[in-house]
Motif scaffolding. Structure first.
Motif, PDB file in Angstrom:
ATOM      1  N   ARG A 168       6.572 -60.230  16.476  1.00 12.24           N
ATOM      2  CA  ARG A 168       6.470 -61.201  15.392  1.00 12.24           C
ATOM      3  C   ARG A 168       5.321 -60.843  14.468  1.00 12.24           C
ATOM      4  N   PRO A 169       5.570 -60.750  13.157  1.00 15.57           N
ATOM      5  CA  PRO A 169       4.499 -60.418  12.218  1.00 15.57           C
ATOM      6  C   PRO A 169       3.548 -61.586  12.027  1.00 15.57           C
ATOM      7  N   SER A 170       2.313 -61.269  11.670  1.00 13.60           N
ATOM      8  CA  SER A 170       1.309 -62.315  11.489  1.00 13.60           C
ATOM      9  C   SER A 170       1.503 -63.091  10.207  1.00 13.60           C
ATOM     10  N   CYS A 171       2.186 -62.503   9.238  1.00 16.95           N
ATOM     11  CA  CYS A 171       2.320 -63.161   7.941  1.00 16.95           C
ATOM     12  C   CYS A 171       3.568 -62.648   7.243  1.00 16.95           C
ATOM     13  N   THR A 172       4.297 -63.555   6.606  1.00 14.27           N
ATOM     14  CA  THR A 172       5.471 -63.184   5.828  1.00 14.27           C
ATOM     15  C   THR A 172       5.415 -63.907   4.495  1.00 14.27           C
ATOM     16  N   LEU A 173       5.266 -63.147   3.416  1.00 10.64           N
ATOM     17  CA  LEU A 173       5.137 -63.717   2.078  1.00 10.64           C
ATOM     18  C   LEU A 173       6.299 -63.271   1.204  1.00 10.64           C
ATOM     19  N   PRO A 174       6.529 -63.952   0.086  1.00  9.59           N
ATOM     20  CA  PRO A 174       7.579 -63.514  -0.833  1.00  9.59           C
ATOM     21  C   PRO A 174       7.350 -62.082  -1.301  1.00  9.59           C
ATOM     22  N   ALA A 175       8.445 -61.366  -1.514  1.00  8.59           N
ATOM     23  CA  ALA A 175       8.358 -59.968  -1.932  1.00  8.59           C
ATOM     24  C   ALA A 175       7.727 -59.860  -3.322  1.00  8.59           C
ATOM     25  N   ILE A 176       6.988 -58.784  -3.543  1.00  2.00           N
ATOM     26  CA  ILE A 176       6.432 -58.483  -4.855  1.00  2.00           C
ATOM     27  C   ILE A 176       7.030 -57.186  -5.359  1.00  2.00           C
ATOM     28  N   ALA A 177       7.043 -57.016  -6.674  1.00  4.60           N
ATOM     29  CA  ALA A 177       7.682 -55.843  -7.273  1.00  4.60           C
ATOM     30  C   ALA A 177       6.806 -54.603  -7.203  1.00  4.60           C
ATOM     31  N   ASP A 178       5.499 -54.802  -7.203  1.00  7.03           N
ATOM     32  CA  ASP A 178       4.590 -53.672  -7.310  1.00  7.03           C
ATOM     33  C   ASP A 178       3.293 -53.986  -6.585  1.00  7.03           C
ATOM     34  N   ALA A 179       2.636 -52.958  -6.085  1.00 10.86           N
ATOM     35  CA  ALA A 179       1.370 -53.164  -5.385  1.00 10.86           C
ATOM     36  C   ALA A 179       0.316 -53.788  -6.287  1.00 10.86           C
ATOM     37  N   GLU A 180       0.455 -53.630  -7.575  1.00  6.44           N
ATOM     38  CA  GLU A 180      -0.501 -54.238  -8.500  1.00  6.44           C
ATOM     39  C   GLU A 180      -0.447 -55.768  -8.445  1.00  6.44           C
ATOM     40  N   ASP A 181       0.663 -56.296  -7.931  1.00  6.59           N
ATOM     41  CA  ASP A 181       0.808 -57.752  -7.838  1.00  6.59           C
ATOM     42  C   ASP A 181       0.258 -58.316  -6.521  1.00  6.59           C
ATOM     43  N   ALA A 182      -0.250 -57.447  -5.665  1.00  6.04           N
ATOM     44  CA  ALA A 182      -0.722 -57.890  -4.355  1.00  6.04           C
ATOM     45  C   ALA A 182      -1.999 -58.718  -4.476  1.00  6.04           C
ATOM     46  N   LEU A 183      -2.196 -59.632  -3.524  1.00 10.49           N
ATOM     47  CA  LEU A 183      -3.463 -60.347  -3.429  1.00 10.49           C
ATOM     48  C   LEU A 183      -4.559 -59.368  -3.041  1.00 10.49           C
ATOM     49  N   ARG A 184      -5.687 -59.447  -3.701  1.00  9.13           N
ATOM     50  CA  ARG A 184      -6.814 -58.562  -3.406  1.00  9.13           C
ATOM     51  C   ARG A 184      -8.078 -59.408  -3.260  1.00  9.13           C
ATOM     52  N   PRO A 185      -8.198 -60.094  -2.128  1.00 13.15           N
ATOM     53  CA  PRO A 185      -9.368 -60.961  -1.947  1.00 13.15           C
ATOM     54  C   PRO A 185     -10.631 -60.143  -1.724  1.00 13.15           C
ATOM     55  N   ARG A 186     -11.755 -60.776  -2.020  1.00 12.23           N
ATOM     56  CA  ARG A 186     -13.026 -60.190  -1.614  1.00 12.23           C
ATOM     57  C   ARG A 186     -13.118 -60.301  -0.096  1.00 12.23           C
ATOM     58  N   VAL A 187     -13.553 -59.223   0.557  1.00  8.63           N
ATOM     59  CA  VAL A 187     -13.514 -59.164   2.015  1.00  8.63           C
ATOM     60  C   VAL A 187     -14.844 -58.665   2.550  1.00  8.63           C
ATOM     61  N   ARG A 188     -15.297 -59.295   3.624  1.00 13.10           N
ATOM     62  CA  ARG A 188     -16.392 -58.749   4.403  1.00 13.10           C
ATOM     63  C   ARG A 188     -15.910 -58.625   5.832  1.00 13.10           C
ATOM     64  N   THR A 189     -16.408 -57.622   6.544  1.00 11.71           N
ATOM     65  CA  THR A 189     -15.984 -57.392   7.913  1.00 11.71           C
ATOM     66  C   THR A 189     -17.144 -57.647   8.872  1.00 11.71           C
TER      67      THR A 189
END
Length: 268
Positions: free
Chosen positions: A220-241
């Motif tokens: 089972r995948p952790s997340c399933t979101l609506p399809a996007i047409a291009d990687a440029e449309d992806a969410l790009r949050p600020r991230v810290r690890t």
């Protein structure tokens, strides 16, 4: 001092036990915990702070094909989940997770108070003997529709929303309903469909993803979101690890895409 040192077995200078109460009273957090939990202090979009959490394998799975959710994350990842529970007002799961896993949703591995337990149950399917409905002093809330007629055990609160047109309750409406009964800091814990719905709806301020060093290969995948047409449309949050022993926490700031929901009736 880096928060990861707490998970790696070093002696902490500042005790975690001060954090849940400090957040609730507006006091300063111990410096080692401020970067990770300081954003829970107050909302940046409205009065609410909504965080999603998921523990997954390296290949993005939360369970095997058989659906077992146990043992994806180790002790450090589980402790982090319980720290999240300790600092929020309410923890939310969907009816599928409630029926499949029968979770307790309590704080057991770290110091702190138990949050209110909330289940999204539009059709009134939850059994009265579900563990999250146990009368142990924590608030218990069922988010349902006005047409659902299932009786709830004594003391369990009902947040009744209009019947949805598309079959699923709107995440923003759920949050507004929870705000109306006094919840400000809200953890969306699962399952995958519930978390995905809140993420797709722009209803998360932050997303904590804890990745365990295992590869399931399928499941089972952790997340399933609506399809996007291009990687440029992806969410790009600020991230810290943050390293959690052998696991890694990705703390994702999603406030840039968060919808305005509303104000809590009272602060806790």
């Amino acid at each position: 001092m880096d928060p990861s040192s707490f998970f790696l077995g070093e002696s902490p200078v500042d005790d975690w036990s001060a954090v849940p109460q400090a957040l609730r009273t507006g006091a300063a957090l111990p410096p080692c915990w401020e970067p990770l939990f300081g954003p829970f202090r107050e909302g940046t979009i409205d009065d609410l702070v909504v965080v999603g959490q998921v523990g997954q394998s390296l290949d993005g799975r939360i369970a095997t094909i058989g659906g077992r959710l146990e043992y994806i994350n180790g002790a450090e990842g589980i402790a982090h989940l319980h720290r999240l529970r300790a600092v929020v007002d309410a923890v939310v799961i969907g009816i599928g997770t409630a029926m499949c896993d029968d979770p307790q949703l309590t704080v057991r591995h770290v110091a702190g108070p138990n949050p209110a337990r909330v289940v999204i149950d539009p059709r009134g399917k939850l059994a009265a003997d579900a563990r999250l409905l146990a009368d142990d002093g924590a608030r218990r809330v069922v988010v349902t529709t006005r047409g659902a007629g299932a009786a709830l055990p004594p003391g369990v609160e009902r947040v009744a929303l209009p019947d949805p047109d598309g079959g699923r309750l709107d995440p923003a409406a759920i949050l507004a309903g929870l705000a109306a009964v006094g919840f400000r800091r809200i953890l969306i814990e699962g399952g995958a469909d519930t978390l995905s719905g809140f993420l797709a709806a722009g209803c998360l301020d932050r997303l904590h993803v804890v990745i365990a060093p295992i590869i399931l290969g399928s499941g089972r995948p952790s997340c399933t979101l609506p399809a996007i047409a291009d990687a440029e449309d992806a969410l790009r949050p600020r991230v810290r690890t943050v390293p959690l022993g052998d696991e890694v926490l990705f703390d994702c700031d999603l406030s840039a895409q968060r919808r305005v929901v509303g104000q809590a009736k009272k602060s806790r």
